[in-house]
Design a protein around this motif. Structure first.
Motif, PDB file in Angstrom:
ATOM      1  N   GLY A 115       0.423  50.577 -10.195  1.00 34.87           N
ATOM      2  CA  GLY A 115      -0.118  50.674 -11.367  1.00 34.87           C
ATOM      3  C   GLY A 115      -1.897  50.237 -10.812  1.00 34.87           C
ATOM      4  N   LEU A 116      -1.823  49.298  -9.724  1.00 28.56           N
ATOM      5  CA  LEU A 116      -3.171  48.344 -10.011  1.00 28.56           C
ATOM      6  C   LEU A 116      -3.748  49.428  -8.445  1.00 28.56           C
TER       7      LEU A 116
ATOM      8  N   LEU B 146      -4.649  38.849 -10.768  1.00 27.11           N
ATOM      9  CA  LEU B 146      -4.488  39.301 -11.738  1.00 27.11           C
ATOM     10  C   LEU B 146      -4.413  38.591 -12.582  1.00 27.11           C
ATOM     11  N   ASP B 147      -4.628  38.393 -14.225  1.00 28.14           N
ATOM     12  CA  ASP B 147      -4.839  38.329 -15.117  1.00 28.14           C
ATOM     13  C   ASP B 147      -3.891  38.555 -16.266  1.00 28.14           C
TER      14      ASP B 147
ATOM     15  N   ARG C 210      -5.316  41.938 -16.696  1.00 27.01           N
ATOM     16  CA  ARG C 210      -5.258  42.897 -16.018  1.00 27.01           C
ATOM     17  C   ARG C 210      -3.264  43.647 -16.165  1.00 27.01           C
ATOM     18  N   LEU C 211      -3.017  42.921 -16.484  1.00 31.37           N
ATOM     19  CA  LEU C 211      -1.383  43.291 -16.461  1.00 31.37           C
ATOM     20  C   LEU C 211      -1.234  43.950 -17.553  1.00 31.37           C
ATOM     21  N   ASN C 212      -1.183  43.184 -18.722  1.00 29.45           N
ATOM     22  CA  ASN C 212      -0.924  43.793 -20.008  1.00 29.45           C
ATOM     23  C   ASN C 212      -1.429  45.250 -20.158  1.00 29.45           C
ATOM     24  N   ALA C 213      -3.619  46.060 -19.575  1.00 30.10           N
ATOM     25  CA  ALA C 213      -3.222  46.941 -19.581  1.00 30.10           C
ATOM     26  C   ALA C 213      -3.359  48.250 -18.763  1.00 30.10           C
ATOM     27  N   LEU C 214      -1.581  47.517 -17.816  1.00 32.68           N
ATOM     28  CA  LEU C 214      -1.012  48.951 -16.750  1.00 32.68           C
ATOM     29  C   LEU C 214      -0.080  49.173 -17.594  1.00 32.68           C
TER      30      LEU C 214
ATOM     31  N   PRO D 189      -1.721  27.920 -12.281  1.00 30.10           N
ATOM     32  CA  PRO D 189      -1.107  29.221 -11.007  1.00 30.10           C
ATOM     33  C   PRO D 189      -2.274  30.782 -11.052  1.00 30.10           C
ATOM     34  N   GLU D 190      -1.755  30.631 -10.043  1.00 27.63           N
ATOM     35  CA  GLU D 190      -2.642  32.308  -9.844  1.00 27.63           C
ATOM     36  C   GLU D 190      -1.518  32.707  -8.951  1.00 27.63           C
ATOM     37  N   LEU D 191      -1.505  34.605 -10.071  1.00 30.55           N
ATOM     38  CA  LEU D 191      -0.974  35.457  -9.497  1.00 30.55           C
ATOM     39  C   LEU D 191      -1.726  36.638  -8.506  1.00 30.55           C
ATOM     40  N   ASN D 192      -1.455  36.940  -7.774  1.00 21.51           N
ATOM     41  CA  ASN D 192      -2.354  37.763  -6.356  1.00 21.51           C
ATOM     42  C   ASN D 192      -1.116  38.792  -5.952  1.00 21.51           C
ATOM     43  N   CYS D 193      -2.390  39.707  -6.189  1.00 24.21           N
ATOM     44  CA  CYS D 193      -1.964  41.072  -5.151  1.00 24.21           C
ATOM     45  C   CYS D 193      -1.971  41.139  -3.747  1.00 24.21           C
TER      46      CYS D 193
END
Length: 236
Positions: free
Chosen positions: A50-51, A60-61, A64-68, A95-99
């Motif tokens: 989806g990204l 990712l914050d 951005r996650l909630n917009a998927l 924390p950082e969440l990364n693709c």
């Protein structure tokens, strides 16, 4: 396969039963990696898909996650990601969440590359830990401390670094090694067998800090090969 079956048989790794134990268990007795094994539900691949296409590292914050737009399985995966972010933030962490499609390579290093694809330890001036979880794609890898040697202690490498430094093997040279982070990178022994951190497991690993009771956990990002899917990684 149970999540426990996939974990390494390693005296430096200790398994805990829940997040509270992951937070509270001290590093001691040579144990420098704590793991909360979890068989996670949800479709994390759908999150990555989806990204969309990308390169390098995509941060990712929540927005951005909630917009998927996701299926039910994708929404389960998203809820897990958001919950893990909250768990770590509630501990005062950032924390950082990364693709991750690919990390930058240390192309300029003539002697010791210092990118995350090299086996390395993390360092801090005060007591702390590194937290990480791979949800999708190739997982992080570790090495037993006794199966490694600091690259700066390999005679040929040290001689080359001395030539790069242009001086004597003295306190100034040791400061040069530290400032360049050369002293944090390790060469595997010929018989070394890297172990996988696995998917879905939440880890807390030891870093090098003054007074640490255990050696740091030696780890790396997995090599990125053509056709490998992007990694979905939480780190703090």
């Amino acid at each position: 396969m149970s999540p426990l079956a996939a974990l390494p048989d390693n005296p430096h790794v200790k398994v805990v039963r829940n997040f509270a134990e992951l937070v509270a268990t001290p590093f001691a007795g040579g144990v420098n990696a704590l793991c909360w094994p979890r068989p996670l539900a949800g479709d994390f691949g759908e999150i990555v898909a989806g990204l969309g296409a990308g390169e390098g590292i995509m941060s990712l914050d929540e927005g951005r996650l909630n917009a998927l737009v996701l299926s039910a399985a994708g929404r389960v995966a998203r809820d897990i990601l958001l919950a893990d972010l909250r768990l770590l933030r509630d501990q005062g962490l950032a924390p950082e969440l990364n693709c991750i499609h690919i990390y930058p390579r240390d192309e300029d290093a003539a002697v010791v590359p210092v990118d995350v694809y090299s086996f390395h330890a993390d360092r801090a001036p005060v007591e702390t830990s590194t937290w990480l979880c791979t949800y999708h794609g190739p997982a992080s890898e570790g090495l037993r401390n006794e199966e490694t040697q600091r690259r700066i202690d390999v005679p040929a490498t040290r001689a080359a670094l001395l030539a790069e430094y242009g001086g004597a093997d003295d306190d100034g040279f040791r400061e040069f090694l530290r400032d360049s982070c050369y002293d944090l990178h390790y060469a595997p022994a010929p018989n070394a067998r890297p172990w996988s951190f696995g998917l879905g497991h939440l880890w807390r690993i030891a870093v090098a800090w003054p007074g640490s009771p255990v050696p740091p956990c030696i780890h790396r990002a997995p090599a990125t090969l053509p056709g490998d899917p992007p990694r979905l990684l939480l780190i703090s």
